[in-house]
Motif scaffolding. Structure first.
Motif, short mmCIF file in Angstrom:
data_model
loop_
_atom_site.label_atom_id
_atom_site.label_comp_id
_atom_site.label_asym_id
_atom_site.label_seq_id
_atom_site.Cartn_x
_atom_site.Cartn_y
_atom_site.Cartn_z
N UNK A 1 0.85 -1.19 0.00
CA UNK A 1 0.00 0.00 0.00
C UNK A 1 0.88 1.24 0.00
N UNK A 2 0.39 2.26 -0.66
CA UNK A 2 1.09 3.54 -0.76
C UNK A 2 0.15 4.65 -0.30
N UNK A 3 0.72 5.79 0.05
CA UNK A 3 -0.07 6.93 0.48
C UNK A 3 -0.95 7.41 -0.68
N UNK A 4 -2.21 7.65 -0.43
CA UNK A 4 -2.96 7.45 0.81
C UNK A 4 -3.24 5.96 1.02
N UNK A 5 -2.93 5.46 2.19
CA UNK A 5 -2.98 4.02 2.47
C UNK A 5 -4.42 3.52 2.54
N UNK A 6 -4.65 2.41 1.87
CA UNK A 6 -6.00 1.83 1.84
C UNK A 6 -6.36 1.27 3.21
#
Length: 102
Positions: A21-26
């Protein structure tokens, strides 16, 4: 993300999970990663920062900086890393199997 509770329940400490996951994190990915970590399943995280919420659950994490094109993130580096990790695990298991037979 998207795993249902039943599938998460099948995971054991003999398994491992790659959480990405990457920003914005799910939120779903974070919650499912937390639930799996609480079961003692090792987590390998691929994320964009040491401050990622995934990093706190991971036995090991990889920081990947993907190119961002107007709000669209290329995931080619992430996919290459995920594939390299799975191939490496498969190769390690194959080597271990050969040693047991020989």
């Amino acid at each position: 993300a998207g795993l249902n509770a039943e599938m998460i329940g099948f995971a054991t400490p003999r398994d491992a999970v790659i959480a990405i996951s990457f920003s914005p994190y799910a939120p779903a990915t974070i919650e499912e990663t937390r639930a799996i970590a609480e079961q003692g399943v090792p987590i390998v995280a691929i994320t964009d920062s040491s401050f990622s919420p995934l990093a706190q659950f991971a036995k090991i994490w990889f920081e990947v900086s993907e190119a961002d094109f107007g709000g669209f993130r290329s995931i080619s580096a992430t996919m290459a890393l995920a594939m390299a990790l799975t191939v490496a695990v498969g190769e390690k298991r194959r080597e271990t199997g050969r040693r047991r037979k020989g």
